[in-house]
Design a protein around this motif. Structure first.
Motif, PDB file in Angstrom:
ATOM      1  N   ALA A   7      29.572  54.730  39.029  1.00  9.04           N
ATOM      2  CA  ALA A   7      28.997  53.914  40.101  1.00  9.04           C
ATOM      3  C   ALA A   7      29.969  52.854  40.614  1.00  9.04           C
ATOM      4  N   ARG A   8      31.025  52.579  39.834  1.00 10.08           N
ATOM      5  CA  ARG A   8      32.014  51.604  40.301  1.00 10.08           C
ATOM      6  C   ARG A   8      32.753  52.103  41.546  1.00 10.08           C
ATOM      7  N   ASP A   9      32.804  53.422  41.712  1.00  6.94           N
ATOM      8  CA  ASP A   9      33.528  53.977  42.853  1.00  6.94           C
ATOM      9  C   ASP A   9      32.930  53.524  44.183  1.00  6.94           C
ATOM     10  N   MET A  10      31.643  53.171  44.182  1.00  3.67           N
ATOM     11  CA  MET A  10      30.998  52.734  45.415  1.00  3.67           C
ATOM     12  C   MET A  10      31.368  51.297  45.769  1.00  3.67           C
ATOM     13  N   GLN A  11      32.027  50.589  44.835  1.00  2.00           N
ATOM     14  CA  GLN A  11      32.361  49.187  45.068  1.00  2.00           C
ATOM     15  C   GLN A  11      33.830  48.926  44.738  1.00  2.00           C
ATOM     16  N   ASP A  12      34.701  49.777  45.227  1.00  6.90           N
ATOM     17  CA  ASP A  12      36.131  49.586  44.993  1.00  6.90           C
ATOM     18  C   ASP A  12      36.575  48.281  45.640  1.00  6.90           C
ATOM     19  N   SER A  13      37.251  47.418  44.879  1.00  8.36           N
ATOM     20  CA  SER A  13      37.575  46.082  45.360  1.00  8.36           C
ATOM     21  C   SER A  13      39.076  45.823  45.321  1.00  8.36           C
ATOM     22  N   PHE A  14      39.422  44.559  45.539  1.00  7.44           N
ATOM     23  CA  PHE A  14      40.813  44.113  45.507  1.00  7.44           C
ATOM     24  C   PHE A  14      41.080  43.462  44.147  1.00  7.44           C
ATOM     25  N   TYR A  15      41.874  44.117  43.324  1.00  3.86           N
ATOM     26  CA  TYR A  15      42.171  43.612  41.984  1.00  3.86           C
ATOM     27  C   TYR A  15      43.409  42.713  42.028  1.00  3.86           C
ATOM     28  N   ILE A  16      43.300  41.587  41.344  1.00  3.95           N
ATOM     29  CA  ILE A  16      44.428  40.672  41.211  1.00  3.95           C
ATOM     30  C   ILE A  16      45.201  41.005  39.937  1.00  3.95           C
ATOM     31  N   THR A  17      44.469  41.244  38.859  1.00  2.00           N
ATOM     32  CA  THR A  17      45.022  41.783  37.611  1.00  2.00           C
ATOM     33  C   THR A  17      44.067  42.890  37.171  1.00  2.00           C
ATOM     34  N   ASP A  18      44.319  43.472  36.000  1.00  2.00           N
ATOM     35  CA  ASP A  18      43.421  44.519  35.511  1.00  2.00           C
ATOM     36  C   ASP A  18      42.023  43.988  35.221  1.00  2.00           C
ATOM     37  N   ASP A  19      41.915  42.660  35.040  1.00  2.00           N
ATOM     38  CA  ASP A  19      40.618  42.101  34.654  1.00  2.00           C
ATOM     39  C   ASP A  19      40.059  41.101  35.665  1.00  2.00           C
ATOM     40  N   ILE A  20      40.822  40.788  36.711  1.00  2.00           N
ATOM     41  CA  ILE A  20      40.380  39.802  37.703  1.00  2.00           C
ATOM     42  C   ILE A  20      40.406  40.450  39.082  1.00  2.00           C
ATOM     43  N   LEU A  21      39.353  40.228  39.838  1.00  2.00           N
ATOM     44  CA  LEU A  21      39.232  40.855  41.153  1.00  2.00           C
ATOM     45  C   LEU A  21      38.438  39.975  42.108  1.00  2.00           C
ATOM     46  N   MET A  22      38.522  40.290  43.390  1.00  2.00           N
ATOM     47  CA  MET A  22      37.642  39.656  44.371  1.00  2.00           C
ATOM     48  C   MET A  22      36.263  40.286  44.204  1.00  2.00           C
TER      49      MET A  22
END
Length: 344
Positions: A152-167
């Motif tokens: 289900a994450r594929d429906m909310q692909d975002s902008f990652y800053i690091t592997d663990d931090i994202l917008m």
């Protein structure tokens, strides 16, 4: 010496009468009354006079000076008055002319809709909660029953800053933070407005950045009927008292059961038109009962309390409310478009 002073008086007064400029007047003042002027030169000869003559000549000298200064002052006043009159004529303002209308701004339509949504829910007893736009993977996904590699994450692909931090892709992390901050205490009634980010291609209905408002309610005995009643109240206040809603079964990892919510088309009254694709309904938001795992990760016992959540895109609500056909109009800064909302 007395005769020379009288001649000087007559000469100076005659010359002053023909003065036509301020500059000439200043020159004559220096010529007759300056430190090296004619009157000063004559009076320097008083040292050769007798004691009886000095007072007499001194008085005549003072009279000559006073006469010349008097004329100079009159001329000076006349020149200044003339200058003032000329300036008044040159700077005349016609107060009967209409004033210039200064352009005024107005609230952006997205802010207007956001404020209206907030006002509706505040009136229903909700408070506003906010959180960071830069989130951790835990709050954005894992605490919402979306573990790593969940499809289900594929429906909310975002902008990652690091592997663990994202917008953040949704304002749902604010709900998790609110639950954890409450430390298992209920009830909770909050809405979470803010910007979210997803790697969508910009088109008429999508944007990589948009505004979202989510709602969260937790308490004892909260049911699906409470959710439906809340959303019906919201829809009727936002779109009109004749508005109806319907819930269609759907899937969201963080709610169980889940539903998509449609409102009856305000343009055709539910009869079917081009705007609603002749169905009579328009989709506005997603909702559902909070998944037990999400309650547990938020610090609540799902055996003791239940709750519901919902989320809507502000742009989507604005498109439907104002009959706008392209989301990109909100971001192009076209004053012709934005000016329409100043009158609403």
């Amino acid at each position: 010496m007395k005769a020379r002073l009288e001649e000087l008086r007559a000469e100076a007064l005659a010359e002053l009468q023909g003065v036509e400029s301020q500059g000439t007047l200043n020159d004559l003042r220096v010529k007759y009354l300056g430190k090296k002027g004619a009157l000063t030169e004559i009076l320097r000869g008083m040292g050769s006079l007798s004691a009886e003559e000095r007072p007499v000549i001194g008085q005549v000298g003072n009279d000559v000076r006073a006469a010349i200064e008097s004329v100079i002052e009159e001329k000076q006043a006349a020149f200044q008055q003339a200058e003032t009159n000329n300036r008044l004529l040159a700077e005349t303002i016609d107060v009967t002319l209409p004033g210039k209308k200064l352009p005024t701004g107005s609230v952006h339509p997205l802010n207007k809709v956001s404020q209206e949504i907030e006002d509706i829910f505040i009136g229903l007893g909700y408070s506003i909660a906010e959180g960071p736009e830069v989130e951790t993977d835990y709050y954005n996904f894992e605490a919402l029953n979306l573990p790593k590699n969940h499809p289900a994450r594929d429906m909310q692909d975002s902008f990652y800053i690091t592997d663990d931090i994202l917008m953040r892709t949704q304002t749902s992390p604010v709900q998790v933070r609110t639950m954890q901050a409450s430390k298992g205490e209920a009830p909770i009634r909050v809405i979470c407005p803010g910007k979210v980010y997803r790697r969508d291609d910009d088109d008429a209905t999508h944007s990589f950045q948009f505004n979202q408002i989510e709602g969260l309610v937790i308490g004892k005995g909260i049911r699906m009927s409470d959710l439906k009643g809340t959303l019906l109240q919201f829809a009727q206040q936002m779109f009109g008292s004749q508005t109806q809603i319907r819930l269609r079964p759907s899937f969201f990892p963080f709610t169980e059961p889940s539903a998509e919510v449609d409102v009856s088309c305000a343009q055709c009254g539910g009869n079917g038109c081009r705007m609603c694709k002749h169905t009579g309904w328009l989709e506005i938001l997603g909702c559902g009962m909070i998944h037990p795992k999400v309650l547990e990760m938020g610090g609540y016992d799902p055996e003791e309390v239940t709750g519901f959540a919902f989320g809507m895109g502000v742009e989507r609500i604005a498109l439907l409310k104002y009959g706008i056909d392209d989301i990109r109009h909100f971001y192009t800064n076209d004053l012709r478009f934005l000016g329409q909302f100043a009158r609403m």
